[in-house]
Every structure is written in C-alpha cells, then in structure tokens.
Design an enzyme around this catalytic site. Structure first.
Site, PDB file in Angstrom:
ATOM      1  N   CYS A  85       0.752  -1.375  -0.461  1.00 54.57           N
ATOM      2  CA  CYS A  85       0.134   0.027  -0.277  1.00 54.57           C
ATOM      3  C   CYS A  85       0.521   0.867  -0.036  1.00 54.57           C
ATOM      4  O   CYS A  85       0.727   2.761  -0.532  1.00 54.57           O
ATOM      5  CB  CYS A  85      -0.920   0.243   1.207  1.00 54.57           C
ATOM      6  SG  CYS A  85      -2.237  -1.413   1.236  1.00 54.57           S
ATOM      7  N   ASP A 132      -2.084  -4.144   7.806  1.00 51.98           N
ATOM      8  CA  ASP A 132      -3.753  -4.934   8.215  1.00 51.98           C
ATOM      9  C   ASP A 132      -3.566  -6.349   7.518  1.00 51.98           C
ATOM     10  O   ASP A 132      -3.849  -7.021   8.672  1.00 51.98           O
ATOM     11  CB  ASP A 132      -4.891  -4.177   7.225  1.00 51.98           C
ATOM     12  CG  ASP A 132      -4.981  -2.886   8.547  1.00 51.98           C
ATOM     13  OD1 ASP A 132      -4.061  -2.290   9.344  1.00 51.98           O
ATOM     14  OD2 ASP A 132      -6.354  -2.279   8.641  1.00 51.98           O
ATOM     15  N   CYS A 181      -2.337   2.226   3.676  1.00 50.26           N
ATOM     16  CA  CYS A 181      -2.943   1.092   3.710  1.00 50.26           C
ATOM     17  C   CYS A 181      -4.280   2.002   4.801  1.00 50.26           C
ATOM     18  O   CYS A 181      -3.859   3.302   5.511  1.00 50.26           O
ATOM     19  CB  CYS A 181      -2.220   1.129   4.856  1.00 50.26           C
ATOM     20  SG  CYS A 181      -2.837  -1.045   4.940  1.00 50.26           S
ATOM     21  N   ASP A 182      -4.929   1.396   5.574  1.00 48.03           N
ATOM     22  CA  ASP A 182      -6.214   1.750   5.527  1.00 48.03           C
ATOM     23  C   ASP A 182      -6.499   2.998   6.879  1.00 48.03           C
ATOM     24  O   ASP A 182      -7.231   4.009   6.547  1.00 48.03           O
ATOM     25  CB  ASP A 182      -6.636   0.661   6.561  1.00 48.03           C
ATOM     26  CG  ASP A 182      -7.768  -0.721   5.719  1.00 48.03           C
ATOM     27  OD1 ASP A 182      -6.906  -0.791   4.489  1.00 48.03           O
ATOM     28  OD2 ASP A 182      -7.503  -1.603   6.344  1.00 48.03           O
ATOM     29  N   LYS A 183      -5.323   2.724   7.573  1.00 45.78           N
ATOM     30  CA  LYS A 183      -5.224   3.297   9.031  1.00 45.78           C
ATOM     31  C   LYS A 183      -4.296   4.735   9.112  1.00 45.78           C
ATOM     32  O   LYS A 183      -4.569   5.623   9.155  1.00 45.78           O
ATOM     33  CB  LYS A 183      -4.566   2.969  10.468  1.00 45.78           C
ATOM     34  CG  LYS A 183      -5.242   1.800  10.450  1.00 45.78           C
ATOM     35  CD  LYS A 183      -6.779   1.978  10.640  1.00 45.78           C
ATOM     36  CE  LYS A 183      -7.153   0.744  10.851  1.00 45.78           C
ATOM     37  NZ  LYS A 183      -7.317  -0.042   9.825  1.00 45.78           N
ATOM     38  N   CYS A 219      -5.440  -2.421  -1.189  1.00 46.91           N
ATOM     39  CA  CYS A 219      -6.300  -3.709  -1.404  1.00 46.91           C
ATOM     40  C   CYS A 219      -7.023  -3.137  -2.494  1.00 46.91           C
ATOM     41  O   CYS A 219      -7.693  -2.244  -1.762  1.00 46.91           O
ATOM     42  CB  CYS A 219      -6.743  -3.995  -0.276  1.00 46.91           C
ATOM     43  SG  CYS A 219      -5.644  -4.799   1.121  1.00 46.91           S
ATOM     44  N   GLU A 273      -9.025  -6.569  13.972  1.00 46.57           N
ATOM     45  CA  GLU A 273     -10.804  -6.892  12.663  1.00 46.57           C
ATOM     46  C   GLU A 273      -9.894  -8.637  12.487  1.00 46.57           C
ATOM     47  O   GLU A 273      -9.458  -9.183  12.546  1.00 46.57           O
ATOM     48  CB  GLU A 273      -9.990  -6.186  11.112  1.00 46.57           C
ATOM     49  CG  GLU A 273      -9.863  -4.178  11.302  1.00 46.57           C
ATOM     50  CD  GLU A 273      -9.695  -4.235   9.973  1.00 46.57           C
ATOM     51  OE1 GLU A 273      -9.844  -2.995   9.350  1.00 46.57           O
ATOM     52  OE2 GLU A 273      -8.792  -5.274   9.318  1.00 46.57           O
ATOM     53  N   SER A 313     -12.710  -6.142   8.218  1.00 49.35           N
ATOM     54  CA  SER A 313     -12.052  -5.237   7.512  1.00 49.35           C
ATOM     55  C   SER A 313     -13.443  -5.276   6.538  1.00 49.35           C
ATOM     56  O   SER A 313     -13.739  -5.261   6.404  1.00 49.35           O
ATOM     57  CB  SER A 313     -10.885  -6.443   6.749  1.00 49.35           C
ATOM     58  OG  SER A 313     -10.726  -6.080   5.547  1.00 49.35           O
TER      59      SER A 313
END
Length: 563
Positions: free
Chosen positions: A51, A83, A124-126, A196, A447, A473
């Site tokens: 990511c 993640d 990435c997500d966070k 992702c 998650e 997730s």
C-alpha cells in the site's frame, strides 16, 4: 512573496531566531526561502506493505508541486502498519491504535516546526483517517492525497485480490481446492504497489475524504501505479499553496454538510464498516457534531449503487476506468443527494469541481442506475437492542438473509473461535460471538477478516452469523455485525451472553437482541468480573484512553462524555 502568506514562519524573522535559522540552513533553506511559507509533506512511505511502498516517489512529486508554487517544502515521515499482514495474528491489535500514532506524529511535527501548511499522503487503511485527524487538529491549510489502489491480480482468467487468498484458506480447509491452487492464488493476488483493490477500507476512506472536499477530484480512484497518481501529488503541492493564498483552512471545509456528503458517497459505493468508526473520529477532531444517528438517517435515504468487491464483482481500478469517483459524485449531485455548496481544497465548491467532470462511461455496469439500484437503501446499517444498547454496525450488501435467529457460540478470543470453525464445530444457524476484542478489551479492536473469510470459503458466510465487539475488514462480507457497544471489557451486555442463548439479528427492523430476561441479565451482571486492562506500551496507553466504538474509538478529549 507577500508577507500575508507567512502565517507561522514569521517566527524566524527577528535576530534572536538566528539559531533556528542556522539549523534550517543546514537542510538547504536560504535567505530568500525564509520569506516563503514552509510546507510539510507528510509521507507514510514504508516497505512493510504494498500500500505504501511507492509513496516515497509520490512525496517528491508533492514537494516539487509545492516548491514550484512558491513554498519551501519539507518531507517528513510517519509510520504505517499492514492490516493484511497482521490480520488473524496478535499484531492486528496494533492496527487501530496506529491511526492515533499517525495523527499524533503528524500533528507533532506540524506544530513543533511551525509549518504553514501540510500535504499528507497515505495508503493503507489507518493512514487515511490518521492523516485526516492530524489535519483537523493542526489547523493549517492542508490537502490529503491517496497513494492509490492496487491493480487486480489474475489467475485462470479470474480477478484476484487479498480477500481471494483469505477465502481460499476456507476453501482449502473445506477440501475444495488443493495446496497448489491455494499457493497459486497467493502468488497472483497482489501484483504490485497500491492499497487493496475492492471497496475495502483504504478505498472507502479515500473516497470519503474526496467527498469531504479534502483531496483533489479523482485522487481516490486514480490507481497507484499510474501517471495520474504522480500528477495528483504534484497538484496537491500546488493546491495547498493556493489554500494559503486564499486563507482557506480545514475548518472551512470540514463542515457537517461535508460529512453528510462523505457518508452519502460511502453508502452509494458500498464502503467498509470502518467508515463509521473513522468518520466519527475525524468529525470529533474537527469538532463537528456527527453521530451514528447521522449514518442511520442517511442509510435510509441513499441507495447502494456499486457492484464492487467484496460482495460484488469489480475493483477500484474498474471504477476508475469508467469515470471514477468524480463521475459517481456528479451522478449523486445531479439527483439531489449531495450538498453542492461545500467548499473543497481546490478553493471551489463540490458543484464547481463536478461541473467539468466526465459522466460515467456509456454501457458500464459497475454503477447501477438510480432507477435500478443494487439495493434501495445504504448497506451500512446501525443496529440497536439489548445486546448493543449503544449501537452496532452491519454491512448487508450482498446478504440475502434479513433476519437470523440462532444459539450463541461464545468465544473470548479470535483464535479460539477460528479453531472451532476450522474443526467444523460451528454449524449452520449458529451465532458465532467473539468478545473482549473491543477498543479497550483487545486492546485495539482487531479486525476479523481472517475468520469471516474462512466462513465464506467454507460456504457458511450467510448461514452462520458472526458478532463481535471488535471490527471487520473492509474486505469482509457475509452475515456479520461488528462494533457492538458497549464492549464486553466495559461491561456491555455482550459480556453477559452465555453459550446457547438465543440471539436475533434483524437488518430490516435494525435490531440485535438476546432472548434473555432482564432479571437473568441482572444476576449475570452481579457475578461479572471485569478483566484487568492491558497496561504495557502503546496498547496499554490505548486501552486506558480510548473511547467507545460508537464514539469513533477516539483517544483525545474533544466532545468526550465517556471519561
């Protein structure tokens, strides 16, 4: 250069600041530069995840844009965690706390170095909510840039992504695919840089930030390894200078109507349940009054239009190819679903930005027409009841089951629950409960993609309900309910649930209940013993400071009523 732009850098003007200037000269700042605004470029570059592996080059592009516009840009870094790599391990407990570490670190550098503006780049997500929380706190002109989505992998003509691998584990455990087939899926799923690919948390939050007006049009859907992504970053550097010239701050953009726009776009695209948690946290940092009731209200009004993974067929790159997020926002605006008068980082309104946006491509079937939506209402449903008095979140896109009633199968750790699933101890009709994994109890609210994907892979995705006070997730789909609040660690009713209790989840009436008399619950509550909070290091600090998930699992004290 007008002195009007030098909002914070003026502290270097007087003679006593010679030592400060001396330090800056060592990193290349000149006499002329001291007359210009200093612009931070906050990079989340790292080699620990695809990511973010390309973000070092993107930061340089942003730096070039800010410099060419007339600023003095300086790159600094913050952390990221993957993640996908930590999923299903104890490392996943660090995922949500990393959001706060990212926010704290960016706020710290912007404040300590007296920066006049900042561009943040996340993957990435966070990264994305972490950057946005920092932007809301730092209160300097700011632009967020998304590092972009990964391209899909291919195997035997089928599009793959990371969720394909998690679900492959379940198929393998079920005896449906061989060792070599699982290995082949693993090797093909992630072909390069980027976050992702489905409408998972990173793409969801990037989309939300674009809808908020805090990133440039197209930033959320332009792929990671495209020329457009480098242009995004260069233009962001230029845009933040423009914000300085016009005196536009995050508080001017992050209004309640802007958050309503973000929630609307997330609902229309079928985004991640994590959007609820993160948008609440960003709103908290921006001192904007957004609650889960706003998600509940808009869920009733906004149709789900996108046929995107995890429950659908397509990935973000596919959406980009038919017009991207701007085309979707244009459709929503033209049909009265968005507030067009909200200001954005271009210095223009949402309506002005979208006036020149392309329409969705002719013949595309990724975004359904409003006359024939994927679902008539939004897929992120807020549930309440005696099992979740403060609320819970379900994602119902692709889920045909509207009501599920069954016996509780109760586990206090994900590992125990996963072992039960892998050993075929969980049966059709069961309600699988994983508790003491909330923000405080985890600690870190991990998650549950691994176990939810295994259930899907074993053909139980809509035959077993999976409930937790932890999270899911963005790649999770199936009959799942997360964010159950209050969490077990805080004395929530989920901690009183016992093996065999009958639990009902009803997405139409938006209830989640256990068939246990109040008198019996009172007896159980008297006998309940609160586990000791974790005390060590980052997770210990988090456990002792974090709020309820229904408040966004925040660690600062703005608008807190739970401390």
């Amino acid at each position: 250069m007008s002195k009007d732009l030098r909002i914070k850098s003026h502290v270097f003007d007087d003679a006593k600041r010679a030592p400060n200037r001396a330090m800056l000269r060592a990193v290349g700042v000149t006499d002329e530069d001291f007359k210009k605004p200093m612009i931070g470029i906050a990079s989340t570059w790292s080699e620990v995840t695809p990511c973010n592996v390309h973000i070092d080059d993107l930061a340089i592009s942003a730096k070039d844009g800010a410099k060419n516009a007339g600023g003095v840009p300086m790159i600094f870094n913050t952390i990221t965690v993957s993640d996908g790599i930590s999923m299903g391990t104890s490392g996943m407990r660090y995922s949500l706390p990393s959001r706060d570490v990212i926010a704290d670190s960016i706020e710290t550098v912007v404040g300590a170095e007296n920066l006049d503006a900042v561009v943040t780049i996340g993957g990435c997500d966070k990264n994305i909510p972490g950057c946005m929380i920092a932007i809301a706190r730092a209160e300097v002109p700011s632009v967020f840039v998304y590092g972009g989505t990964i391209s899909p992998g291919f195997r035997n003509g089928e599009k793959l992504d990371i969720v394909s691998v998690f679900e492959g584990v379940g198929k393998h455990n079920n005896g449906d695919i061989s060792d070599s087939e699982l290995h082949g899926i693993e090797c093909a799923a992630c072909p390069g840089a980027g976050s992702c690919g489905g409408m998972y948390t990173a793409n969801t939050m990037a989309t939300a930030v674009e809808a908020l007006g805090m990133s440039l049009p197209g930033s959320s859907s332009n792929p990671a390894e495209s020329k457009l992504k480098a242009e995004d970053c260069r233009e962001a550097g230029e845009a933040v200078y423009n914000l300085l010239e016009k005196g536009i701050y995050p508080k001017d953009i992050l209004t309640k109507k802007a958050f309503e726009n973000a929630i609307t776009v997330v609902m229309a695209l079928g985004g991640s349940t994590n959007a609820v948690l993160h948008l609440l946290a960003i709103a908290n940092a921006a001192n904007v009054d957004i609650t889960i009731d706003d998600f509940d209200r808009l869920q009733k009004e906004v149709p789900h239009l996108a046929d995107m993974k995890p429950s659908g067929k397509y990935v973000m790159e596919d959406l980009h190819n038919v017009g991207g997020v701007p085309a979707v926002m244009k459709l929503l605006l033209e049909n009265g679903y968005l507030h067009g008068d909200c200001l954005t980082v271009t210095g223009k309104t949402i309506a002005e930005n979208l006036a020149d946006a392309e329409d969705l491509a002719e013949g595309q079937d990724i975004i359904h027409p409003l006359s024939n939506p994927y679902r008539a209402t939004g897929p992120l449903v807020i549930l309440r009841g005696n099992l979740a008095p403060s609320g819970a979140v379900a994602k119902v896109s692709g889920v045909k089951v509207k009501r599920h009633t069954g016996p509780a199968r109760v586990y206090n750790t994900e590992d125990e629950a996963t072992l039960a699933v892998m050993n075929n101890e969980i049966n059709e009709g069961d309600v699988l409960v994983i508790r003491y994994v909330g923000p405080k109890g985890g600690p870190g609210m991990p998650e549950m993609l691994s176990i939810s994907a295994i259930l899907v892979g074993k053909g139980l995705g809509q035959k077993v309900a999976l409930l937790t006070d932890g999270r899911f997730s963005g790649g999770t789909h199936g009959l799942v309910v997360g964010h159950i609040a209050p969490e077990a660690q805080a004395g929530g009713p989920i901690g009183l649930l016992e093996e065999g209790d009958i639990v009902t989840i009803d997405s139409e009436v938006k209830e989640i209940t256990m068939d246990v008399p109040e008198e019996e619950l009172a007896k159980r509550r008297e006998n309940w013993v609160q586990p000791e909070l974790y005390k060590k290091g980052v997770l210990g600090k988090y456990a002792h400071n974090v709020s309820c998930s229904s408040k966004g699992a925040v660690t600062d004290y703005i608008n807190r009523d739970d401390q």
